[in-house]
Scaffold this active site. Sequence first.
Site, short mmCIF file in Angstrom:
data_model
loop_
_atom_site.label_atom_id
_atom_site.label_comp_id
_atom_site.label_asym_id
_atom_site.label_seq_id
_atom_site.Cartn_x
_atom_site.Cartn_y
_atom_site.Cartn_z
N ARG A 228 -3.12 -0.92 23.94
CA ARG A 228 -2.09 -1.83 24.44
C ARG A 228 -0.75 -1.43 23.85
O ARG A 228 -0.65 -1.05 22.69
CB ARG A 228 -2.41 -3.29 24.08
CG ARG A 228 -3.56 -3.88 24.90
CD ARG A 228 -3.17 -4.04 26.36
NE ARG A 228 -4.21 -4.66 27.18
CZ ARG A 228 -5.11 -3.99 27.88
NH1 ARG A 228 -5.14 -2.66 27.83
NH2 ARG A 228 -6.00 -4.63 28.62
N GLU A 257 6.10 -2.32 30.05
CA GLU A 257 5.72 -1.39 31.11
C GLU A 257 6.46 -1.66 32.42
O GLU A 257 6.21 -0.97 33.42
CB GLU A 257 4.20 -1.44 31.30
CG GLU A 257 3.47 -0.93 30.06
CD GLU A 257 1.96 -0.96 30.16
OE1 GLU A 257 1.44 -1.35 31.23
OE2 GLU A 257 1.29 -0.61 29.17
N HIS A 284 -0.32 3.84 32.23
CA HIS A 284 -1.46 2.95 31.98
C HIS A 284 -2.61 3.27 32.92
O HIS A 284 -3.18 2.40 33.57
CB HIS A 284 -1.03 1.49 32.12
CG HIS A 284 -1.92 0.52 31.39
ND1 HIS A 284 -1.46 -0.67 30.87
CD2 HIS A 284 -3.24 0.56 31.08
CE1 HIS A 284 -2.45 -1.32 30.29
NE2 HIS A 284 -3.55 -0.58 30.41
#
Length: 308
Positions: A228, A257, A284
């Site tokens: 994360r 993000e 991601h």
Amino acid sequence: MKILIADSMHPSLFNMLDERGWEYDYHPEFRREDIKAALPGYEGLFIRSKTFLDEELLINAERLRFIARAGAGLDLIDLDVVKRMHITLFHAGKGNRDAVAEQALGMLLALFNNILKADREVRRGIWDREGNRGIELMNKTVGIIGYGNNGSATAKRLSGFGCEVLAYDKYRDNYGDDFATESTMEEIMAKADVISLHIPLTNVTRYLINDDFIAGCAKPIYLLNLSRGEIVKLDAVVKGLESGKIRGACLDVLENEKIGKLTEEQKRTFDYLKNSDKVVLTPHIGGWTHESYVRINEVLVQQISEWL
């Protein structure tokens, strides 16, 4: 049993549910308020990571018996509320562990061998062999922080490269195996050439990798984060890259993000990272393969079947 599927899922899920005679409604377009309004009519909820499942959203879902999180991380679910409401929580950590491990190895090898930099240069007509001389993963010491599904799958793949793998997991005992030696955080910080993160985001792990952590590493390190974004303080990574304490970084996740909504400070940090040949960035996608898309469904449905 009636299930709300409130996020985009691979179509294979529907056959699995049909085979078991489970009733479901598929609403990937639902937003937070839609989910909140609909939940009182369902016993089950399938979701990815589109919204935070907190008390305000769950409080009136009195019939809800389980939540199936199509992924590994649980940081967008209030675990205390779920426990208090006696809702069973499933997640698919086993569903994407192989994909995460392969992504970690791919990013690390790309960094060690200057593959992205060399590719960009050759496309521009630059043939620079010496400037792209790589280093070998063989015989490097890799510290894995978090030795669950993803960490152990990554260690298994590293074994084929002749690495010494040290693993630390705060919540497990006697987890050393053929692929990694059970270690302390201090041992990893003292010995590792590469540190790879495979831990959930919690109050304990938030910004675990900061200025103090980086300064405390005995060697200059390569850093991998496929867990994360908020576990790693990115301005500390920039400082580490500038000072040489970080030799390179593979970042599949970022603090923020939403690239189009960065603060001015975040923009400066991101601009440094994106322009550095010592950094490999991906959006991601660790665990985001065609195979894992199906396997996540299989893992969740199997867990729910056994629970029922």
